[in-house]
Design an enzyme around this catalytic site. Sequence first.
Site, PDB file in Angstrom:
ATOM      1  N   HIS A  35       7.673   2.485  18.602  1.00  0.00           N
ATOM      2  CA  HIS A  35       6.804   3.523  18.024  1.00  0.00           C
ATOM      3  C   HIS A  35       6.285   5.150  17.945  1.00  0.00           C
ATOM      4  O   HIS A  35       5.927   5.316  17.843  1.00  0.00           O
ATOM      5  CB  HIS A  35       4.851   2.874  18.633  1.00  0.00           C
ATOM      6  CG  HIS A  35       4.258   2.528  17.804  1.00  0.00           C
ATOM      7  ND1 HIS A  35       2.949   1.666  17.425  1.00  0.00           N
ATOM      8  CD2 HIS A  35       4.067   3.331  16.359  1.00  0.00           C
ATOM      9  CE1 HIS A  35       1.856   1.952  16.970  1.00  0.00           C
ATOM     10  NE2 HIS A  35       2.551   2.804  15.860  1.00  0.00           N
ATOM     11  N   GLU A  52       1.792  -2.601  23.101  1.00  0.00           N
ATOM     12  CA  GLU A  52       2.462  -1.490  23.969  1.00  0.00           C
ATOM     13  C   GLU A  52       2.761  -0.648  25.226  1.00  0.00           C
ATOM     14  O   GLU A  52       1.435  -0.712  25.520  1.00  0.00           O
ATOM     15  CB  GLU A  52       2.736  -0.616  22.737  1.00  0.00           C
ATOM     16  CG  GLU A  52       3.275  -1.660  21.178  1.00  0.00           C
ATOM     17  CD  GLU A  52       2.924  -0.036  20.340  1.00  0.00           C
ATOM     18  OE1 GLU A  52       2.527   0.484  20.136  1.00  0.00           O
ATOM     19  OE2 GLU A  52       3.526  -0.535  19.363  1.00  0.00           O
ATOM     20  N   ARG A  81       2.349  -3.054  12.549  1.00  0.00           N
ATOM     21  CA  ARG A  81       1.601  -3.428  14.253  1.00  0.00           C
ATOM     22  C   ARG A  81       2.115  -4.152  14.992  1.00  0.00           C
ATOM     23  O   ARG A  81       1.786  -5.908  14.253  1.00  0.00           O
ATOM     24  CB  ARG A  81      -0.159  -3.314  14.324  1.00  0.00           C
ATOM     25  CG  ARG A  81      -1.243  -1.889  13.904  1.00  0.00           C
ATOM     26  CD  ARG A  81      -1.057  -1.487  14.932  1.00  0.00           C
ATOM     27  NE  ARG A  81      -1.855  -0.154  15.164  1.00  0.00           N
ATOM     28  CZ  ARG A  81      -1.373   1.057  14.305  1.00  0.00           C
ATOM     29  NH1 ARG A  81       0.141   1.234  13.669  1.00  0.00           N
ATOM     30  NH2 ARG A  81      -2.240   2.427  14.359  1.00  0.00           N
ATOM     31  N   GLY A 140       1.107  -1.435   0.061  1.00  0.00           N
ATOM     32  CA  GLY A 140       0.124  -0.493  -0.031  1.00  0.00           C
ATOM     33  C   GLY A 140       1.146   0.993  -0.115  1.00  0.00           C
ATOM     34  O   GLY A 140       2.095   0.922  -0.307  1.00  0.00           O
ATOM     35  N   ARG A 141       0.300   2.124   0.056  1.00  0.00           N
ATOM     36  CA  ARG A 141       1.493   3.764   0.712  1.00  0.00           C
ATOM     37  C   ARG A 141       2.587   3.535   1.040  1.00  0.00           C
ATOM     38  O   ARG A 141       3.471   3.950   0.099  1.00  0.00           O
ATOM     39  CB  ARG A 141       0.703   4.751   1.223  1.00  0.00           C
ATOM     40  CG  ARG A 141      -1.449   5.139   0.362  1.00  0.00           C
ATOM     41  CD  ARG A 141      -1.122   6.396   1.746  1.00  0.00           C
ATOM     42  NE  ARG A 141      -2.943   6.247   1.314  1.00  0.00           N
ATOM     43  CZ  ARG A 141      -3.899   5.709   1.472  1.00  0.00           C
ATOM     44  NH1 ARG A 141      -3.600   4.586   2.468  1.00  0.00           N
ATOM     45  NH2 ARG A 141      -4.714   6.209   1.189  1.00  0.00           N
ATOM     46  N   ILE A 142       2.084   2.949   2.386  1.00  0.00           N
ATOM     47  CA  ILE A 142       3.676   2.745   3.020  1.00  0.00           C
ATOM     48  C   ILE A 142       4.834   2.032   2.822  1.00  0.00           C
ATOM     49  O   ILE A 142       6.058   2.425   2.266  1.00  0.00           O
ATOM     50  CB  ILE A 142       3.867   2.534   4.441  1.00  0.00           C
ATOM     51  CG1 ILE A 142       2.894   3.631   5.157  1.00  0.00           C
ATOM     52  CG2 ILE A 142       5.005   2.281   5.359  1.00  0.00           C
ATOM     53  CD1 ILE A 142       2.314   3.576   7.099  1.00  0.00           C
ATOM     54  N   THR A 150       6.923  -2.172  11.174  1.00  0.00           N
ATOM     55  CA  THR A 150       6.540  -0.797  11.381  1.00  0.00           C
ATOM     56  C   THR A 150       4.949  -0.701  11.627  1.00  0.00           C
ATOM     57  O   THR A 150       4.457   0.152  11.457  1.00  0.00           O
ATOM     58  CB  THR A 150       7.341   0.387  10.627  1.00  0.00           C
ATOM     59  OG1 THR A 150       6.477  -0.216   9.050  1.00  0.00           O
ATOM     60  CG2 THR A 150       8.420   0.429  10.153  1.00  0.00           C
TER      61      THR A 150
HETATM   62  C1  DGY Z   1      -0.674   4.615  12.408  1.00  0.00           C
HETATM   63  O1  DGY Z   1      -1.361   6.129  11.827  1.00  0.00           O
HETATM   64  O2  DGY Z   1      -1.258   4.334  12.484  1.00  0.00           O
HETATM   65  C2  DGY Z   1       0.586   5.008  13.164  1.00  0.00           C
HETATM   66  O3  DGY Z   1       1.055   3.549  13.578  1.00  0.00           O
HETATM   67  C3  DGY Z   1       0.484   6.013  14.126  1.00  0.00           C
HETATM   68  O4  DGY Z   1       1.860   6.454  13.921  1.00  0.00           O
END
Ligand code: DGY
Length: 322
Positions: free
Chosen positions: A288, A269, A240, A158-160, A238
């Site tokens: 996080h 967390e 969840r 996706g975007r990330i 990065t």
């Molecule tokens: C999100 O926007 O879901 C990120 O985990 C927050 O840093």
Amino acid sequence: MSNQPRVLVTRLIPEAGLERVRQACEVTVWAEDMPAPYERLLDLVKGMDGLLCTLTERIDAGLMDAAGPQLKVISQMAVGYDNIDVAAARTRGIPIGNTPGVLTDATADIAMALLLAVSRRIVESVDYIRTGQWQTWQPTALLGTDLAGATLGLIGLGRIGKAVARRARGFDLRLIAHSPHCPPEEAHALGVELVELDYLLSEADYVSIHTPLNERTRHLINRKTLAQMKPSAILINTARGGVVDQHALYEALQAGKLRGAGLDVTDPEPIPLDDPLLGLPNVVILPHIGSASQRTRDRMAMMAADNLIAGVTGQPLPTQVK
Ligand code: DGY
């Protein structure tokens, strides 16, 4: 009493967003450093027209009902929203807003930072100096693994995931991804080959997770999928914490079935200080901070404010969770 909509902001968010909310609404802010306990939130949310929350709050049916039938919007200051019971909100006709897009680059940067930190043993090297072990340049000390020519497997494009792919190209990594909903031409344009998950796990030297947490992805990385990975591979998360079975991850690392891991997210967390993962030199864990740059957090706060204000004034949310 003002006739402005009443809203609850569950954390002290950047002023850029808070100021927008203050101009349009009567605001209650939970301003403590620690999130409000759930029972306290149940009280605070009573009678509110809108709720601006973050991923540290559990927003479930009980909380929506405690707010009352006038609750018009739940605006999450994050792109992920696994802390919110979406079905319960849908049943009650409450739209949910989130903040996609603005944190893409910051989060991709942290994925690359972890990739470099674990592959080149950066944290171990810093500790090596701090603990007085550095006596001389050593031909065989602190050797890591190269990025150039290695294969990076992206779980989620996706975007990330795409932003990580763009960065990784600059490091001459070969890119493969498992992302059932990504149009092949979009992957192709980034030089990414779409593959099945089994292939990705067995082929990648580095695996980076970029998928939301949901019923399908909870513990996607588990004892079985970890066993499919190369013992020389490094896992980066990065997304969840819940996507990874941390116990299985620890076992794999401990048994030498995985070279290392870089985690910006854990479950729970914060990660408890006695968690054995914290004792492993080949694991880098961050608190996080994927989206934690000033500009990004300002933008997230403003976007969350805009969603909130749209919701309480009966407008469509600029970015609504579908
Ligand atoms: C999100 O926007 O879901 C990120 O985990 C927050 O840093």
